[in-house]
Design a protein around this motif. Structure first.
Motif: not given
Length: 81
Positions: A26-41, A69-78
């Motif tokens: 939850p953000g101050e007004e709306i929900y927010e997504i932390d880009m350092s954690k988002c891997t688009e699932c 896609q490779d960068q997102l998979m690397d982020k998922y693995q980390k």
């Protein structure tokens, strides 16, 4: 690229529990997504779960944070190491 939540968000609370990486908070007004954690699932599901459950379609890809896609998979693995 990571996803973003636009100001069309109605704070319905359905996206936050669907995120396997706990990237949505939850953000101050709306929900927010932390880009350092988002891997688009990537690594968890075939499609972003927050997008699937959003009733107002306010979670597009963030054009300012493009990732392959490779960068997102690397982020998922980390995140899951």
């Amino acid at each position: 690229m990571s996803l973003i939540i636009t100001d069309e968000c109605i704070n319905c609370d359905v996206c936050e529990p669907e995120c396997p990486n706990e990237a949505i908070t939850p953000g101050e007004e709306i929900y927010e997504i932390d880009m350092s954690k988002c891997t688009e699932c990537i690594g968890h599901y075939d499609t972003p779960q927050c997008v699937e459950v959003c009733p107002v379609d306010c979670i597009p890809k963030d054009p300012d944070n493009e990732e392959t896609q490779d960068q997102l998979m690397d982020k998922y693995q980390k995140l899951t190491a």
